[in-house]
Enzyme design. Sequence first.
Site, PDB file in Angstrom:
ATOM      1  N   ARG A   1      -0.542   1.634   7.853  1.00  0.00           N
ATOM      2  CA  ARG A   1      -0.639   1.868   6.407  1.00  0.00           C
ATOM      3  C   ARG A   1      -1.206   3.260   6.240  1.00  0.00           C
ATOM      4  O   ARG A   1      -2.380   3.514   6.564  1.00  0.00           O
ATOM      5  CB  ARG A   1      -1.555   0.832   5.750  1.00  0.00           C
ATOM      6  CG  ARG A   1      -1.960   1.211   4.341  1.00  0.00           C
ATOM      7  CD  ARG A   1      -2.627   0.093   3.580  1.00  0.00           C
ATOM      8  NE  ARG A   1      -1.654  -0.903   3.177  1.00  0.00           N
ATOM      9  CZ  ARG A   1      -1.854  -1.831   2.249  1.00  0.00           C
ATOM     10  NH1 ARG A   1      -3.017  -1.880   1.617  1.00  0.00           N
ATOM     11  NH2 ARG A   1      -0.920  -2.686   1.943  1.00  0.00           N
TER      12      ARG A   1
ATOM     13  N   HIS B   1       7.056  -0.042   0.792  1.00  0.00           N
ATOM     14  CA  HIS B   1       6.218  -1.164   1.240  1.00  0.00           C
ATOM     15  C   HIS B   1       7.148  -2.313   1.656  1.00  0.00           C
ATOM     16  O   HIS B   1       7.214  -3.352   1.007  1.00  0.00           O
ATOM     17  CB  HIS B   1       5.279  -1.594   0.112  1.00  0.00           C
ATOM     18  CG  HIS B   1       4.129  -2.445   0.551  1.00  0.00           C
ATOM     19  ND1 HIS B   1       3.899  -2.782   1.881  1.00  0.00           N
ATOM     20  CD2 HIS B   1       3.141  -3.062  -0.161  1.00  0.00           C
ATOM     21  CE1 HIS B   1       2.803  -3.538   1.951  1.00  0.00           C
ATOM     22  NE2 HIS B   1       2.336  -3.729   0.732  1.00  0.00           N
TER      23      HIS B   1
ATOM     24  N   GLN C   1       6.044  -6.038   2.054  1.00  0.00           N
ATOM     25  CA  GLN C   1       5.892  -6.729   0.772  1.00  0.00           C
ATOM     26  C   GLN C   1       7.244  -7.268   0.316  1.00  0.00           C
ATOM     27  O   GLN C   1       7.363  -8.396  -0.155  1.00  0.00           O
ATOM     28  CB  GLN C   1       5.311  -5.756  -0.270  1.00  0.00           C
ATOM     29  CG  GLN C   1       5.082  -6.393  -1.622  1.00  0.00           C
ATOM     30  CD  GLN C   1       3.998  -7.462  -1.586  1.00  0.00           C
ATOM     31  OE1 GLN C   1       2.908  -7.226  -1.059  1.00  0.00           O
ATOM     32  NE2 GLN C   1       4.281  -8.627  -2.131  1.00  0.00           N
TER      33      GLN C   1
ATOM     34  N   ASP D   1       3.438  -3.948 -10.815  1.00  0.00           N
ATOM     35  CA  ASP D   1       2.446  -3.483  -9.837  1.00  0.00           C
ATOM     36  C   ASP D   1       1.542  -2.489 -10.559  1.00  0.00           C
ATOM     37  O   ASP D   1       1.851  -2.041 -11.676  1.00  0.00           O
ATOM     38  CB  ASP D   1       3.168  -2.830  -8.638  1.00  0.00           C
ATOM     39  CG  ASP D   1       2.210  -2.353  -7.547  1.00  0.00           C
ATOM     40  OD1 ASP D   1       1.065  -2.847  -7.490  1.00  0.00           O
ATOM     41  OD2 ASP D   1       2.612  -1.471  -6.754  1.00  0.00           O
TER      42      ASP D   1
ATOM     43  N   CYS E   1       2.587  -7.800  -6.453  1.00  0.00           N
ATOM     44  CA  CYS E   1       2.239  -7.727  -5.024  1.00  0.00           C
ATOM     45  C   CYS E   1       0.749  -7.883  -4.801  1.00  0.00           C
ATOM     46  O   CYS E   1       0.323  -8.217  -3.702  1.00  0.00           O
ATOM     47  CB  CYS E   1       2.725  -6.398  -4.460  1.00  0.00           C
ATOM     48  SG  CYS E   1       1.994  -4.976  -5.282  1.00  0.00           S
TER      49      CYS E   1
ATOM     50  N   ARG F   1       3.465 -13.187   2.686  1.00  0.00           N
ATOM     51  CA  ARG F   1       3.258 -12.026   3.565  1.00  0.00           C
ATOM     52  C   ARG F   1       3.063 -12.500   4.996  1.00  0.00           C
ATOM     53  O   ARG F   1       3.607 -11.936   5.942  1.00  0.00           O
ATOM     54  CB  ARG F   1       2.025 -11.217   3.104  1.00  0.00           C
ATOM     55  CG  ARG F   1       2.180 -10.483   1.783  1.00  0.00           C
ATOM     56  CD  ARG F   1       3.198  -9.358   1.873  1.00  0.00           C
ATOM     57  NE  ARG F   1       2.848  -8.384   2.902  1.00  0.00           N
ATOM     58  CZ  ARG F   1       1.998  -7.364   2.741  1.00  0.00           C
ATOM     59  NH1 ARG F   1       1.442  -7.151   1.566  1.00  0.00           N
ATOM     60  NH2 ARG F   1       1.737  -6.517   3.727  1.00  0.00           N
TER      61      ARG F   1
HETATM   62  N1   CP Z   1       0.062  -6.365  -1.495  1.00  0.00           N
HETATM   63  C1   CP Z   1      -0.675  -5.728  -0.566  1.00  0.00           C
HETATM   64  O1   CP Z   1      -0.178  -4.995   0.290  1.00  0.00           O
HETATM   65  O2   CP Z   1      -1.997  -6.018  -0.651  1.00  0.00           O
HETATM   66  P1   CP Z   1      -3.173  -5.251   0.138  1.00  0.00           P
HETATM   67  O3   CP Z   1      -3.224  -3.852  -0.384  1.00  0.00           O
HETATM   68  O4   CP Z   1      -4.411  -6.050  -0.188  1.00  0.00           O
HETATM   69  O5   CP Z   1      -2.860  -5.277   1.592  1.00  0.00           O
HETATM   70  N1  NVA Z   2       1.460   0.459  -5.310  1.00  0.00           N
HETATM   71  C1  NVA Z   2       0.223  -0.012  -4.760  1.00  0.00           C
HETATM   72  C2  NVA Z   2       0.467  -1.205  -3.905  1.00  0.00           C
HETATM   73  C3  NVA Z   2      -0.736  -1.817  -3.256  1.00  0.00           C
HETATM   74  C4  NVA Z   2      -0.407  -2.972  -2.375  1.00  0.00           C
HETATM   75  C5  NVA Z   2      -0.458   1.099  -3.981  1.00  0.00           C
HETATM   76  O1  NVA Z   2       0.241   1.823  -3.253  1.00  0.00           O
HETATM   77  O2  NVA Z   2      -1.670   1.263  -4.101  1.00  0.00           O
END
Ligand code: CP
Ligand code: NVA
Length: 294
Positions: free
Chosen positions: A101, A128, A131, A216, A252, A280
């Site tokens: 990430r 993502h 997700q 989101d 998400c 997930r």
């Molecule tokens: N939806 C998601 O990726 O959640 P986190 O940021 O908590 O991992």
């Molecule tokens: N769009 C959000 C998703 C978090 C899971 C971000 O990137 O922060």
Amino acid sequence: MNFLDVDDLTTDELAAVLDRAATIKADYRETGPSDHFDGRTLGMIFEKPSTRTRVSFETGMTQLGGHAVFLGPDDIGLHGREPVKDIARALGRYVDVVMARVYDHADVVELGEFASVPVINALTDRAHPCQTLADLLTVREQFEDPTVAWVGDGNNVCQSFVLGAAMTGLDLRVATPEGYGVDDDVIARAEGFGNPPETTHDPEAAVADADAIYTDVWVSMGEEDEREEKLRAFEGFQVTTDLLGDRKLMHCLPAHRGEEVTDEVVESDNAIVWDQAENRLHAQKGLLVWLAEQ
Ligand code: CP
Ligand code: NVA
């Protein structure tokens, strides 16, 4: 192979991963942990915070009989201690899969280029895909041939969902404020599957014949400097009880109540956000097992 976005898979491969996830979910409920990943290790690089991604990957590896190593920003400084390509090459000598990430999508591409083991994108500024696997699993569990409306930012979560929808024949409408739409290259890739989303700047129009609304956060991790400007631009895009009607709510998570969605909507019986969150775990186990077989 790497899984940096949904369309790294063919449509058949995506269907196979989702099928495998569904089987693994059912099997786990029946017989508990398995030994698919006995003695194997997942390296998890996190430049940003996480609840679902970290816990679902780590728990998933435990349930598969393997082990996960958490590597936070203080353990691996992606652009600090050594170059990304050196981290990739070293990790590939220890672990069987890498999950990352990161802020910049280019970093996950570089990890994928230099690691000798599969690299999974666990969120970048552009995508993502893990997700989306969970979302597609949830959609197929809960609906038959649905229409989904995305209302909000054309962000990383939206972009991967656009590709997943295009690849699975899902009817998708995307409503974003002007200037915050899905990237042209993502629309072009969705067109390549013959099923691009309908795009609009009007949330009401997007949700008109939808079975579910997906939203989101308006301010993603790494965009904190744009917060004020984005809050202004997204006025009118909040998912309220009025906009939701009797549709299902997808998100998400984490949700920013009072911004993209109201507390009432998240707490309503129409929210299927916890099913998405649970999936997930199952979707990623399906992906890990499928990748190990390639
Ligand atoms: N939806 C998601 O990726 O959640 P986190 O940021 O908590 O991992
Ligand atoms: N769009 C959000 C998703 C978090 C899971 C971000 O990137 O922060």
